[in-house]
Motif scaffolding. Structure first.
Motif, PDB file in Angstrom:
ATOM      1  N   VAL A 244       0.838  -1.205   0.000  1.00 53.99           N
ATOM      2  CA  VAL A 244       0.000   0.000   0.000  1.00 53.99           C
ATOM      3  C   VAL A 244       0.871   1.252   0.000  1.00 53.99           C
ATOM      4  O   VAL A 244       0.563   2.245  -0.679  1.00 53.99           O
ATOM      5  N   ARG A 245       1.996   1.249   0.733  1.00 52.35           N
ATOM      6  CA  ARG A 245       2.864   2.425   0.781  1.00 52.35           C
ATOM      7  C   ARG A 245       3.414   2.772  -0.603  1.00 52.35           C
ATOM      8  O   ARG A 245       3.662   3.931  -0.909  1.00 52.35           O
ATOM      9  N   GLY A 246       3.597   1.748  -1.433  1.00 52.60           N
ATOM     10  CA  GLY A 246       4.139   2.003  -2.757  1.00 52.60           C
ATOM     11  C   GLY A 246       3.110   2.393  -3.789  1.00 52.60           C
ATOM     12  O   GLY A 246       3.463   2.687  -4.945  1.00 52.60           O
ATOM     13  N   ALA A 247       1.841   2.418  -3.422  1.00 54.46           N
ATOM     14  CA  ALA A 247       0.788   2.772  -4.373  1.00 54.46           C
ATOM     15  C   ALA A 247       0.807   4.269  -4.654  1.00 54.46           C
ATOM     16  O   ALA A 247       1.060   5.083  -3.748  1.00 54.46           O
ATOM     17  N   PRO A 248       0.547   4.686  -5.893  1.00 56.89           N
ATOM     18  CA  PRO A 248       0.514   6.117  -6.224  1.00 56.89           C
ATOM     19  C   PRO A 248      -0.625   6.817  -5.468  1.00 56.89           C
ATOM     20  O   PRO A 248      -1.714   6.267  -5.304  1.00 56.89           O
ATOM     21  N   GLY A 249      -0.365   8.029  -5.014  1.00 55.66           N
ATOM     22  CA  GLY A 249      -1.386   8.794  -4.306  1.00 55.66           C
ATOM     23  C   GLY A 249      -1.467   8.491  -2.826  1.00 55.66           C
ATOM     24  O   GLY A 249      -2.324   9.044  -2.134  1.00 55.66           O
ATOM     25  N   VAL A 250      -0.599   7.618  -2.286  1.00 52.24           N
ATOM     26  CA  VAL A 250      -0.601   7.276  -0.868  1.00 52.24           C
ATOM     27  C   VAL A 250       0.537   8.008  -0.175  1.00 52.24           C
ATOM     28  O   VAL A 250       1.711   7.850  -0.534  1.00 52.24           O
ATOM     29  N   ALA A 251       0.208   8.830   0.831  1.00 51.58           N
ATOM     30  CA  ALA A 251       1.225   9.571   1.579  1.00 51.58           C
ATOM     31  C   ALA A 251       1.839   8.740   2.690  1.00 51.58           C
ATOM     32  O   ALA A 251       3.029   8.877   2.994  1.00 51.58           O
ATOM     33  N   ALA A 252       1.036   7.880   3.326  1.00 54.02           N
ATOM     34  CA  ALA A 252       1.535   7.050   4.419  1.00 54.02           C
ATOM     35  C   ALA A 252       0.575   5.888   4.627  1.00 54.02           C
ATOM     36  O   ALA A 252      -0.625   5.993   4.349  1.00 54.02           O
ATOM     37  N   ALA A 253       1.112   4.785   5.127  1.00 51.25           N
ATOM     38  CA  ALA A 253       0.292   3.614   5.456  1.00 51.25           C
ATOM     39  C   ALA A 253       0.897   2.933   6.670  1.00 51.25           C
ATOM     40  O   ALA A 253       2.104   2.654   6.698  1.00 51.25           O
ATOM     41  N   THR A 254       0.072   2.685   7.669  1.00 48.87           N
ATOM     42  CA  THR A 254       0.524   2.070   8.916  1.00 48.87           C
ATOM     43  C   THR A 254      -0.299   0.832   9.205  1.00 48.87           C
ATOM     44  O   THR A 254      -1.526   0.913   9.331  1.00 48.87           O
ATOM     45  N   GLY A 255       0.361  -0.310   9.300  1.00 43.89           N
ATOM     46  CA  GLY A 255      -0.326  -1.520   9.738  1.00 43.89           C
ATOM     47  C   GLY A 255      -0.457  -1.519  11.245  1.00 43.89           C
ATOM     48  O   GLY A 255       0.484  -1.181  11.975  1.00 43.89           O
ATOM     49  N   LEU A 256      -1.650  -1.885  11.750  1.00 43.73           N
ATOM     50  CA  LEU A 256      -1.887  -1.949  13.190  1.00 43.73           C
ATOM     51  C   LEU A 256      -1.893  -3.410  13.620  1.00 43.73           C
ATOM     52  O   LEU A 256      -2.779  -4.185  13.244  1.00 43.73           O
ATOM     53  N   LEU A 257      -0.887  -3.768  14.396  1.00 41.27           N
ATOM     54  CA  LEU A 257      -0.777  -5.118  14.940  1.00 41.27           C
ATOM     55  C   LEU A 257      -1.327  -5.088  16.357  1.00 41.27           C
ATOM     56  O   LEU A 257      -0.854  -4.293  17.188  1.00 41.27           O
ATOM     57  N   ARG A 258      -2.305  -5.901  16.638  1.00 38.62           N
ATOM     58  CA  ARG A 258      -2.968  -5.863  17.948  1.00 38.62           C
ATOM     59  C   ARG A 258      -2.600  -7.100  18.760  1.00 38.62           C
ATOM     60  O   ARG A 258      -2.734  -8.222  18.290  1.00 38.62           O
ATOM     61  N   SER A 259      -2.159  -6.846  19.972  1.00 40.56           N
ATOM     62  CA  SER A 259      -1.832  -7.932  20.887  1.00 40.56           C
ATOM     63  C   SER A 259      -2.137  -7.449  22.305  1.00 40.56           C
ATOM     64  O   SER A 259      -2.922  -6.514  22.484  1.00 40.56           O
ATOM     65  N   ALA A 260      -1.530  -8.089  23.280  1.00 39.74           N
ATOM     66  CA  ALA A 260      -1.712  -7.679  24.674  1.00 39.74           C
ATOM     67  C   ALA A 260      -0.433  -7.965  25.432  1.00 39.74           C
ATOM     68  O   ALA A 260       0.333  -8.869  25.080  1.00 39.74           O
ATOM     69  N   VAL A 261      -0.192  -7.177  26.462  1.00 34.59           N
ATOM     70  CA  VAL A 261       0.933  -7.411  27.361  1.00 34.59           C
ATOM     71  C   VAL A 261       0.380  -7.599  28.766  1.00 34.59           C
ATOM     72  O   VAL A 261      -0.775  -7.250  29.053  1.00 34.59           O
ATOM     73  N   VAL A 262       1.202  -8.165  29.620  1.00 36.57           N
ATOM     74  CA  VAL A 262       0.809  -8.374  31.016  1.00 36.57           C
ATOM     75  C   VAL A 262       1.652  -7.460  31.882  1.00 36.57           C
ATOM     76  O   VAL A 262       2.894  -7.479  31.808  1.00 36.57           O
ATOM     77  N   LEU A 263       0.972  -6.664  32.697  1.00 37.28           N
ATOM     78  CA  LEU A 263       1.641  -5.689  33.559  1.00 37.28           C
ATOM     79  C   LEU A 263       1.504  -6.139  35.008  1.00 37.28           C
ATOM     80  O   LEU A 263       0.399  -6.318  35.512  1.00 37.28           O
ATOM     81  N   ALA A 264       2.641  -6.338  35.661  1.00 36.08           N
ATOM     82  CA  ALA A 264       2.654  -6.682  37.082  1.00 36.08           C
ATOM     83  C   ALA A 264       2.762  -5.401  37.898  1.00 36.08           C
ATOM     84  O   ALA A 264       3.667  -4.587  37.673  1.00 36.08           O
ATOM     85  N   HIS A 265       1.857  -5.222  38.826  1.00 36.12           N
ATOM     86  CA  HIS A 265       1.879  -4.007  39.644  1.00 36.12           C
ATOM     87  C   HIS A 265       1.129  -4.290  40.936  1.00 36.12           C
ATOM     88  O   HIS A 265       0.647  -5.393  41.175  1.00 36.12           O
ATOM     89  N   ARG A 266       1.043  -3.285  41.764  1.00 37.59           N
ATOM     90  CA  ARG A 266       0.310  -3.395  43.029  1.00 37.59           C
ATOM     91  C   ARG A 266      -0.981  -2.602  42.938  1.00 37.59           C
ATOM     92  O   ARG A 266      -0.992  -1.493  42.398  1.00 37.59           O
ATOM     93  N   GLU A 267      -2.040  -3.168  43.484  1.00 34.53           N
ATOM     94  CA  GLU A 267      -3.344  -2.511  43.507  1.00 34.53           C
ATOM     95  C   GLU A 267      -3.823  -2.491  44.943  1.00 34.53           C
ATOM     96  O   GLU A 267      -4.140  -3.533  45.499  1.00 34.53           O
ATOM     97  N   ALA A 268      -3.839  -1.306  45.544  1.00 31.50           N
ATOM     98  CA  ALA A 268      -4.164  -1.150  46.960  1.00 31.50           C
ATOM     99  C   ALA A 268      -3.242  -2.012  47.821  1.00 31.50           C
ATOM    100  O   ALA A 268      -3.655  -2.584  48.827  1.00 31.50           O
ATOM    101  N   GLY A 269      -1.980  -2.122  47.413  1.00 25.26           N
ATOM    102  CA  GLY A 269      -1.002  -2.877  48.169  1.00 25.26           C
ATOM    103  C   GLY A 269      -0.893  -4.337  47.790  1.00 25.26           C
ATOM    104  O   GLY A 269       0.097  -4.989  48.097  1.00 25.26           O
ATOM    105  N   ASP A 270      -1.907  -4.879  47.120  1.00 22.39           N
ATOM    106  CA  ASP A 270      -1.903  -6.290  46.749  1.00 22.39           C
ATOM    107  C   ASP A 270      -1.307  -6.480  45.361  1.00 22.39           C
ATOM    108  O   ASP A 270      -1.453  -5.618  44.481  1.00 22.39           O
ATOM    109  N   PRO A 271      -0.616  -7.615  45.125  1.00 19.65           N
ATOM    110  CA  PRO A 271      -0.073  -7.867  43.786  1.00 19.65           C
ATOM    111  C   PRO A 271      -1.195  -8.078  42.779  1.00 19.65           C
ATOM    112  O   PRO A 271      -2.238  -8.661  43.089  1.00 19.65           O
ATOM    113  N   ALA A 272      -0.983  -7.608  41.545  1.00 21.17           N
ATOM    114  CA  ALA A 272      -1.996  -7.738  40.497  1.00 21.17           C
ATOM    115  C   ALA A 272      -1.302  -7.919  39.156  1.00 21.17           C
ATOM    116  O   ALA A 272      -0.215  -7.384  38.927  1.00 21.17           O
ATOM    117  N   LEU A 273      -1.927  -8.705  38.300  1.00 22.83           N
ATOM    118  CA  LEU A 273      -1.471  -8.900  36.922  1.00 22.83           C
ATOM    119  C   LEU A 273      -2.596  -8.468  35.997  1.00 22.83           C
ATOM    120  O   LEU A 273      -3.678  -9.062  36.012  1.00 22.83           O
TER     121      LEU A 273
END
Length: 862
Positions: free
Chosen positions: A568-597
């Motif tokens: 798509v980026r190489g097509a005439p008349g296209v200024a920019a093209a961005t593919g959106l890759l969707r995934s998820a990450v896991v964040l380890a943190h504390r919630e009200a002092g308790d461990p949470a993922l």
């Protein structure tokens, strides 16, 4: 034992038996005399039991659910990496705790584990199994596998032969015939393959399969040195337990995840096919458990309100019985027996009703690919749970409500019997209500200083505390409300308005009981609806503000090949093209002092094209630095929560559990619309089950580049080009079937129950006021005046309930919305109008219909 004590013992037994008989006599005749009042209690208790049993059925069904075994139906065991990740931390003033979460992407095994599994005792054959998404023809979805893995599903050739070269495939019977050619797209441009054979699907279910040679499939999978899973066929006579033990010893220490490898047999094999099914089940369980907790609170509050009102309306009768010699034990026993009998009968009926209600709620949930089982015993057990909760709750509430009268001395009870209504609530009740109100306001203030899940949790606690506080402080709130609303009613209603205002002002406890269920339904529904619509509106606005692309390319559920964005980026008349890759990450943190993922959805982007297709609202740094595998852009709110800035490191677990420390290169403010993290595409792709874009955002240079983009995508099948909208860039869809189901369950079912509580409570109060209506008729009040008085009373109660309920909901909603969205909470006017109309209708039905014959004629009755 002395002779005197021996003689006293049978006397005491006789006295106790007589007391029990007297209590039973009072309870039996009181149930008959007050059947109208107890009918309202019966209806509320039956509905509560049905609702509690229904939720028990749904939660039990979810807990028992397992992914179906389809792809590995022919395997005796499957070796996979553990899809769970854990985090251990020490809460404040407590022992260390460990929490676990399921990973959203497949964790792969080292290829060397295949040979070790094959060498284990009792193993006849071990087969490496990989899979790739395949698009067949113009867009049909299929799964690509190696032909040796067909034995794991018991596929059998009924036409042709196995594939021998990279250009040959065996297809499912639903896709093509042997000897013909088929167009397949796997991770790149579509190409032609020769169908060397056709396999019988049997009853395997799932997507149809396309089988390549083992070498070709490994090339297409693109992860050399690792495999998705290992399917194992056992030797004849080897038990499942023996096979599991042997395999565990053989593959121990072969890597494949933070917690090692797992050997799955029997029904567990389905977990190897659907890696995130149990993670999705866990998320759904958490949401339903939260709603179920609210259900328990609502049910207990409704039962307490109706039972207490039923007992309070008989305070004069109980005081008279006390005055004529009934003992406190006899009165308590009689009241407890009445409430217990009504509650048990209602619980039995509610338990029966919980089965169809639970099945209906279960049918609303979309849990693909996770079927929800309903064993024969589960509906019965769920009904018993609901019945027990209701039966156990009613009796102590009744005893507590009758406590003030039963403790009186006979002489004092004689004076109390003449009183029209008990006095103000006691110090304990008032003190508890004040403490809960302060706690609710404090939780709201805490929520205003937090963000994310912590803010939502604090706001939810605030709403619960404030609702219970209103129930406890109902008489005091009713007194203040009538001082405010009584004057307008007197001026507008003439004689009827005067009677309505005076009656409301004189019976604070009764009015407080009438307000409680209205406040409950208004506050609950407003919080449930407005929390979602506030976030949705803010995320829609942020996504729309971020969108700079004018076109979007979408594809089948299997995704868009990575090469398409470059085309798509190489097509005439296209200024920019961005593919959106969707995934998820896991964040380890504390919630009200308790461990949470927390599993957090993320976007994988191409940095050099990003700024022309998406404007994330950068507040610091430069998203152009999102290159390589060690960088990340973080939403401003999450960065504040983690205490990081540009140049700092953030610890995350990628979708397959890989631990990474990424350098923050940019902060942005539109995280509700675009997600809390953005990573370089290459950083996510290597850790995904199938690294395919979900959308390609296109910015035209001049005019409309739709035709040029379509020509560029000709080699890729099943893709569509259309104008871009905010929904195309939102990190999560604006609405889903699951969200709709939870709204129906959370708002529709519980809100309906709360409205029933409004009708029951007001009907109970109206039944208890029939002597008052007769007295008003005797002193000359006209039938029309009496009707207008009751209409005005209904209006006063409804307006007060709507105002107080909205105020109670507004406090936690403000505390939640301000830090989360930077704006005020939002509830569509149509939704609030429907709520107000439903509450008004329920109040009118509960107030006007039960007393429609209560006015009587204006003559004395002897």
């Amino acid at each position: 034992m002395t002779v005197t004590e021996a003689r006293r013992k049978p006397v005491r037994a006789t006295v106790r038996a007589g007391s029990r008989q007297a209590s039973a006599f009072l309870a039996r005749h009181s149930l008959t005399a007050h059947r109208r009042a107890w009918t309202a209690v019966f209806a509320s208790a039956a509905a509560a039991a049905a609702l509690l049993g229904a939720f028990a059925l749904v939660l039990g069904s979810l807990l028992l659910a397992k992914p179906p075994v389809q792809r590995y139906a022919g395997a005796d065991a499957v070796v996979v990496a553990d899809q769970r990740v854990s985090y251990t931390a020490k809460p404040w003033g407590s022992e260390p705790q460990t929490v676990t979460a399921h990973l959203p992407e497949r964790v792969r095994l080292e290829s060397s584990a295949v040979a070790r599994a094959a060498a284990a005792d009792g193993v006849a054959r071990a087969v490496a199994d990989d899979s790739v998404p395949v698009t067949v023809g113009d867009g049909a979805a299929a799964v690509g596998r190696s032909w040796p893995s067909a034995t794991l599903t018991s596929y059998a050739l009924f036409e042709g032969r196995a594939p021998r070269t990279a250009s040959e495939v065996v297809v499912d019977a639903t896709l093509a015939d042997a000897g013909r050619r088929v167009t397949l797209q796997v991770g790149g441009a579509a190409r032609q393959y020769t169908v060397s054979g056709v396999a019988d699907t049997g009853h395997h279910g799932g997507a149809p399969a396309v089988f390549f040679t083992e070498a070709r499939l490994s090339e297409l999978a693109g992860h050399p040195g690792t495999v998705d899973a290992i399917g194992v066929l056992a030797e004849r006579g080897v038990s499942a337990d023996a096979l599991r033990t042997s395999l565990q010893e053989a593959v121990a220490g072969q890597g494949g995840g933070e917690r090692g490898l797992r050997v799955l047999t029997g029904a567990e094999r389905g977990e190897a096919e659907h890696v995130d099914a149990l993670g999705g089940r866990g998320d759904l369980l958490a949401m339903l458990a939260s709603i179920a907790g609210t259900v328990v609170m609502v049910a207990l509050l409704v039962i307490a309100t109706t039972v207490s009102q039923a007992v309070h309306q008989r305070s004069g009768e109980l005081a008279l019985l006390r005055a004529v010699g009934a003992t406190p034990r006899q009165l308590r026993s009689a009241v407890g027996r009445e409430a217990g009998r009504v509650a048990v009968a209602a619980a039995v009926l509610g338990a029966a009703g919980s089965i169809p209600l639970g099945l209906l709620m279960r049918s609303l949930l979309t849990t693909d690919p996770l079927p929800l089982p309903v064993p024969v015993w589960l509906p019965v057990a769920a009904g018993v749970v609901g019945a027990l909760l209701v039966a156990l709750a009613a009796r102590p509430v009744a005893l507590l409500a009758a406590r003030a009268v039963t403790r009186m001395r006979p002489a004092a009870a004689l004076s109390a019997a003449r009183a029209p209504e008990p006095g103000e609530p006691g110090r304990v009740r008032t003190g508890a209500g004040v403490l809960l109100a302060v706690a609710g306001l404090g939780s709201a203030g805490t929520a205003a200083t937090l963000s994310g899940g912590s803010a939502a949790l604090a706001a939810s606690g605030s709403a619960t505390s404030l609702i219970i506080a209103v129930a406890l402080l109902g008489p005091w709130i009713a007194r203040v409300s009538m001082r405010v609303l009584g004057a307008p009613a007197r001026r507008a209603g003439g004689v009827s308005g005067f009677l309505a205002a005076r009656s409301a002002a004189a019976h604070n406890r009764r009015l407080g009981a009438a307000l409680t269920p209205i406040v409950l339904v208004v506050a609950f529904v407003c919080v449930q609806l407005a929390a979602g619509t506030t976030l949705e509106r803010a995320s829609d606005r942020q996504a729309a503000d971020a969108l700079r692309a004018d076109l979007v390319v979408t594809g089948p559920a299997s995704g868009i090949p990575a090469e398409a964005a470059g085309a798509v980026r190489g097509a005439p008349g296209v200024a920019a093209a961005t593919g959106l890759l969707r995934s998820a990450v896991v964040l380890a943190h504390r919630e009200a002092g308790d461990p949470a993922l927390d599993r957090v959805p993320v976007l994988g982007v191409t940095a050099d094209q990003l700024s022309r297709t998406l404007d994330a609202g950068v507040t610091a740094g430069d998203p152009a630095g999102l290159t390589g595998r060690g960088t990340v852009a973080v939403g401003q709110d999450r960065a504040d929560d983690l205490g990081v800035g540009v140049g700092d490191k953030v610890a995350l677990r990628l979708g397959d559990g890989t631990k990474v420390r990424l350098e923050v290169v940019a902060l942005y403010e539109r995280s509700l619309g675009l997600g809390e993290f953005m990573l370089p595409r290459e950083a996510l792709a290597a850790h995904m089950s199938a690294p395919r874009d979900q959308q390609i955002l296109v910015r035209s240079a001049d005019g409309d580049a739709t035709s040029a983009v379509r020509r560029a995508l000709t080699p890729y099948k099943g893709l569509d080009v259309r104008p871009a909208t905010a929904d195309d860039v939102r990190i999560s869809p604006s609405s889903s079937d699951q969200d709709d189901a939870l709204i129906i369950i959370g708002v529709g079912v519980i809100g309906g129950f709360a409205l029933l509580a409004v009708v029951s409570t007001l009907a109970l109060i109206s039944v208890g006021r029939r002597p008052e209506f007769r007295l008003l008729r005797l002193v000359g009040t006209g039938r029309g005046q009496l009707l207008r008085m009751r209409v005005l009373e209904t209006g006063l109660v409804t307006v007060a309930g709507l105002t107080i309920g909205t105020s109670v909901a507004a406090i936690p909603l403000l505390a939640f919305a301000l830090p989360a969205t930077g704006g005020l909470p939002y509830l569509p006017p149509v939704q609030y109008g429907i709520l107000a109309a439903a509450v008004t209708t329920a109040a009118a039905v509960g107030t006007l219909l039960p007393g429609s014959r209560g006015g009587g004629r204006g003559h004395c009755v002897g």
